[in-house]
Enzyme design. Structure first.
Site, PDB file in Angstrom:
ATOM      1  N   CYS A   1      -0.411 -61.672  27.318  1.00  0.00           N
ATOM      2  CA  CYS A   1       0.025 -60.804  28.864  1.00  0.00           C
ATOM      3  C   CYS A   1       1.176 -59.544  28.121  1.00  0.00           C
ATOM      4  O   CYS A   1       2.013 -59.412  28.696  1.00  0.00           O
ATOM      5  CB  CYS A   1       0.143 -61.280  30.265  1.00  0.00           C
ATOM      6  SG  CYS A   1      -0.204 -60.055  31.100  1.00  0.00           S
TER       7      CYS A   1
ATOM      8  N   THR B   1       4.198 -63.122  -1.662  1.00  0.00           N
ATOM      9  CA  THR B   1       4.024 -61.662  -1.211  1.00  0.00           C
ATOM     10  C   THR B   1       4.572 -60.754  -2.170  1.00  0.00           C
ATOM     11  O   THR B   1       5.373 -60.770  -2.777  1.00  0.00           O
ATOM     12  CB  THR B   1       5.115 -61.757  -0.149  1.00  0.00           C
ATOM     13  OG1 THR B   1       5.230 -60.491   1.053  1.00  0.00           O
ATOM     14  CG2 THR B   1       6.289 -62.587  -0.663  1.00  0.00           C
ATOM     15  N   SER B   2       3.155 -60.065  -2.116  1.00  0.00           N
ATOM     16  CA  SER B   2       3.943 -58.297  -2.132  1.00  0.00           C
ATOM     17  C   SER B   2       4.860 -58.117  -3.074  1.00  0.00           C
ATOM     18  O   SER B   2       5.805 -56.515  -3.454  1.00  0.00           O
ATOM     19  CB  SER B   2       3.406 -57.633  -2.632  1.00  0.00           C
ATOM     20  OG  SER B   2       2.061 -57.118  -1.226  1.00  0.00           O
TER      21      SER B   2
ATOM     22  N   GLN C   1       5.656 -63.918   6.451  1.00  0.00           N
ATOM     23  CA  GLN C   1       5.400 -62.885   7.487  1.00  0.00           C
ATOM     24  C   GLN C   1       3.393 -63.474   7.761  1.00  0.00           C
ATOM     25  O   GLN C   1       2.902 -62.528   8.579  1.00  0.00           O
ATOM     26  CB  GLN C   1       4.977 -61.944   6.007  1.00  0.00           C
ATOM     27  CG  GLN C   1       6.017 -61.049   5.786  1.00  0.00           C
ATOM     28  CD  GLN C   1       6.243 -60.686   4.199  1.00  0.00           C
ATOM     29  OE1 GLN C   1       6.077 -59.286   4.141  1.00  0.00           O
ATOM     30  NE2 GLN C   1       6.310 -61.762   3.216  1.00  0.00           N
TER      31      GLN C   1
ATOM     32  N   HIS D   1       5.622 -61.576  11.952  1.00  0.00           N
ATOM     33  CA  HIS D   1       4.815 -60.983  12.513  1.00  0.00           C
ATOM     34  C   HIS D   1       4.334 -61.249  13.403  1.00  0.00           C
ATOM     35  O   HIS D   1       3.102 -61.173  13.533  1.00  0.00           O
ATOM     36  CB  HIS D   1       4.440 -60.257  10.973  1.00  0.00           C
ATOM     37  CG  HIS D   1       4.474 -59.830  10.216  1.00  0.00           C
ATOM     38  ND1 HIS D   1       3.844 -59.418   9.018  1.00  0.00           N
ATOM     39  CD2 HIS D   1       5.637 -58.802  10.386  1.00  0.00           C
ATOM     40  CE1 HIS D   1       4.556 -58.379   8.072  1.00  0.00           C
ATOM     41  NE2 HIS D   1       5.540 -58.111   9.102  1.00  0.00           N
TER      42      HIS D   1
ATOM     43  N   ASP E   1      -0.672 -67.527  10.495  1.00  0.00           N
ATOM     44  CA  ASP E   1      -2.254 -68.034  10.495  1.00  0.00           C
ATOM     45  C   ASP E   1      -1.697 -69.549  11.321  1.00  0.00           C
ATOM     46  O   ASP E   1      -2.654 -70.244  11.245  1.00  0.00           O
ATOM     47  CB  ASP E   1      -2.630 -68.220   8.908  1.00  0.00           C
ATOM     48  CG  ASP E   1      -1.919 -68.493   7.698  1.00  0.00           C
ATOM     49  OD1 ASP E   1      -0.968 -68.945   8.368  1.00  0.00           O
ATOM     50  OD2 ASP E   1      -1.695 -68.407   7.105  1.00  0.00           O
TER      51      ASP E   1
ATOM     52  N   ASN F   1       4.593 -66.173  -7.842  1.00  0.00           N
ATOM     53  CA  ASN F   1       3.957 -65.744  -7.397  1.00  0.00           C
ATOM     54  C   ASN F   1       2.694 -65.397  -8.556  1.00  0.00           C
ATOM     55  O   ASN F   1       2.605 -65.336  -9.751  1.00  0.00           O
ATOM     56  CB  ASN F   1       4.313 -63.825  -7.334  1.00  0.00           C
ATOM     57  CG  ASN F   1       2.752 -63.393  -6.017  1.00  0.00           C
ATOM     58  OD1 ASN F   1       2.403 -63.533  -7.194  1.00  0.00           O
ATOM     59  ND2 ASN F   1       3.421 -62.154  -5.527  1.00  0.00           N
TER      60      ASN F   1
ATOM     61  N   CYS G   1       2.639 -58.945  31.770  1.00  0.00           N
ATOM     62  CA  CYS G   1       4.000 -59.802  32.824  1.00  0.00           C
ATOM     63  C   CYS G   1       4.677 -60.901  31.307  1.00  0.00           C
ATOM     64  O   CYS G   1       5.434 -61.225  31.204  1.00  0.00           O
ATOM     65  CB  CYS G   1       3.743 -60.365  33.794  1.00  0.00           C
ATOM     66  SG  CYS G   1       2.455 -62.005  33.450  1.00  0.00           S
TER      67      CYS G   1
HETATM   68  N1  APR Z   1       0.216 -68.177  -5.560  1.00  0.00           N
HETATM   69  C1  APR Z   1       1.215 -67.696  -5.081  1.00  0.00           C
HETATM   70  N2  APR Z   1       0.962 -65.916  -4.579  1.00  0.00           N
HETATM   71  C2  APR Z   1      -0.278 -65.404  -4.827  1.00  0.00           C
HETATM   72  C3  APR Z   1      -2.031 -66.592  -4.102  1.00  0.00           C
HETATM   73  C4  APR Z   1      -1.714 -67.912  -5.230  1.00  0.00           C
HETATM   74  N3  APR Z   1      -2.122 -68.549  -4.601  1.00  0.00           N
HETATM   75  N4  APR Z   1      -2.460 -65.293  -4.693  1.00  0.00           N
HETATM   76  C5  APR Z   1      -2.099 -64.624  -4.012  1.00  0.00           C
HETATM   77  N5  APR Z   1      -1.164 -64.194  -4.602  1.00  0.00           N
HETATM   78  C6  APR Z   1       0.311 -62.877  -4.256  1.00  0.00           C
HETATM   79  C7  APR Z   1      -0.228 -62.239  -4.926  1.00  0.00           C
HETATM   80  O1  APR Z   1      -0.463 -61.572  -6.277  1.00  0.00           O
HETATM   81  C8  APR Z   1       0.370 -61.137  -4.400  1.00  0.00           C
HETATM   82  O2  APR Z   1       1.251 -60.480  -4.322  1.00  0.00           O
HETATM   83  O3  APR Z   1       0.726 -62.921  -3.175  1.00  0.00           O
HETATM   84  C9  APR Z   1       0.617 -61.729  -3.136  1.00  0.00           C
HETATM   85  C10 APR Z   1       0.114 -61.302  -1.406  1.00  0.00           C
HETATM   86  O4  APR Z   1       0.383 -59.759  -1.677  1.00  0.00           O
HETATM   87  P1  APR Z   1      -0.149 -58.925   0.223  1.00  0.00           P
HETATM   88  O5  APR Z   1      -1.776 -58.615   0.382  1.00  0.00           O
HETATM   89  O6  APR Z   1       0.594 -57.657   0.010  1.00  0.00           O
HETATM   90  O7  APR Z   1       0.675 -59.914   1.029  1.00  0.00           O
HETATM   91  P2  APR Z   1       2.120 -59.953   1.893  1.00  0.00           P
HETATM   92  O8  APR Z   1       3.650 -59.634   0.809  1.00  0.00           O
HETATM   93  O9  APR Z   1       2.247 -61.484   2.298  1.00  0.00           O
HETATM   94  O10 APR Z   1       1.804 -58.568   2.635  1.00  0.00           O
HETATM   95  C11 APR Z   1       2.861 -58.936   4.180  1.00  0.00           C
HETATM   96  O11 APR Z   1       0.919 -56.957   5.240  1.00  0.00           O
HETATM   97  O12 APR Z   1      -0.931 -56.649   5.752  1.00  0.00           O
HETATM   98  C12 APR Z   1       0.257 -56.941   6.259  1.00  0.00           C
HETATM   99  O13 APR Z   1       0.948 -58.267   7.567  1.00  0.00           O
HETATM  100  C13 APR Z   1      -0.021 -58.375   6.919  1.00  0.00           C
HETATM  101  O14 APR Z   1       1.625 -59.785   7.277  1.00  0.00           O
HETATM  102  C14 APR Z   1       0.776 -58.798   6.005  1.00  0.00           C
HETATM  103  C15 APR Z   1       1.869 -57.500   5.167  1.00  0.00           C
END
Ligand code: APR
Length: 255
Positions: A130, A192-193, A104, A122, A107, A217, A133
């Site tokens: 563009c 990811t959350s 997701q 994403h 970067d 996580n 086009c």
């Molecule tokens: N190692 C593992 N997990 C981690 C670490 C780490 N060092 N640091 C933070 N986390 C966890 C947090 O506990 C959290 O659950 O990473 C998660 C980040 O969650 P979000 O900030 O919600 O990110 P993400 O799930 O990628 O969000 C998805 O949201 O804003 C949009 O498009 C954006 O792609 C992004 C999407």
């Protein structure tokens, strides 16, 4: 042996036996590279107004939008480097241990670490597209030039090739992610959350297809008590090398 070591050892055995493994990554894997989260205290949206990433606003106010986008995603992201977590996933791909990454993140750090099969759910900051086009450009070559960046073919306005609020998921990455989730045997959920849809529906597809779900996580997430078979609490930059340690040991000890 502590329980996290026991889990890592067991997971290493599962990964080695798996015929198709996927990693699904979010902002957490890039946190140790110094990329701040979007939400919450200290997050990007506590410092900037997210309206600059609304697609309607971008077309109405391209200069205002681009000024902030450039500052956040290009001037600031320019020095970030892949960390141990990204590097292990790339190494596993090389060793035939991981088949693809669904990310997701926008970067480009997985590719910078050397991963090739990366489905960018994403989109990415590394390309501009563009808006007239659809021709794409490397962001590096264009952003050193004037603002607003425009298409060399048709002079249309360029936008970063990641999705803004109000835009759909890139079709190819969406399809590749669904196909990968449906056929995988092992599915890592890393940093990811699970708060953002439709990306958060992908792990459930893997679960339905019978994959073992391994979550890494720092905190529990939307997935932890719903679909994760293993939950390894800690940072991706520590846990992934630990699993790798047992994978390498396991390979050496094989008859
Ligand atoms: N190692 C593992 N997990 C981690 C670490 C780490 N060092 N640091 C933070 N986390 C966890 C947090 O506990 C959290 O659950 O990473 C998660 C980040 O969650 P979000 O900030 O919600 O990110 P993400 O799930 O990628 O969000 C998805 O949201 O804003 C949009 O498009 C954006 O792609 C992004 C999407």
């Amino acid at each position: 042996m502590t329980s996290i070591h026991l889990q890592a050892k067991e997971i290493a055995e599962i990964v080695i036996k798996s015929s198709y493994s996927i990693a699904f990554t979010g902002a957490g894997i890039s946190a140790e590279s110094g990329i701040p989260p979007f939400l919450g205290e200290g997050g990007i949206w506590s410092r900037y107004n997210p309206e600059v990433l609304e697609i309607d606003y971008f077309f109405r106010q391209p200069m205002k939008s681009w000024t902030v986008i450039k500052e956040i995603f290009y001037n600031f992201f320019v020095d970030v480097k892949p960390n141990a977590g990204h590097k292990i996933l790339s190494k596993w791909e090389n060793e035939g241990m991981l088949d693809a990454i669904i990310t997701q993140n926008i970067d480009n750090l997985h590719q910078m670490a050397g991963s090739c099969e990366v489905y960018e759910f994403h989109g990415t900051t590394s390309r501009l597209i563009c808006t007239d086009c659809n021709k794409t450009f490397s962001s590096e070559s264009i952003l050193s030039e004037k603002m607003l960046p425009t298409c060399t073919d048709c002079n249309g306005l360029l936008k970063p090739d990641f999705i803004f609020f109000g835009e759909g998921i890139p079709l190819k990455a969406y399809q590749q992610s669904i196909d990968a989730a449906r056929k995988c045997k092992v599915f890592f959920i890393i940093g990811t959350s699970g708060e953002v849809s439709p990306a958060n529906q992908i792990p459930a597809l893997a679960k339905e297809s019978g994959a073992v779900i391994i979550e890494i996580n720092k905190e529990t997430s939307f997935y932890t008590n719903r679909i994760s078979d293993y939950f390894l609490q800690g940072s991706a930059g520590e846990i992934l090398p630990l699993i790798d340690h047992y994978i390498q040991l396991n390979k050496v000890n094989r008859p």
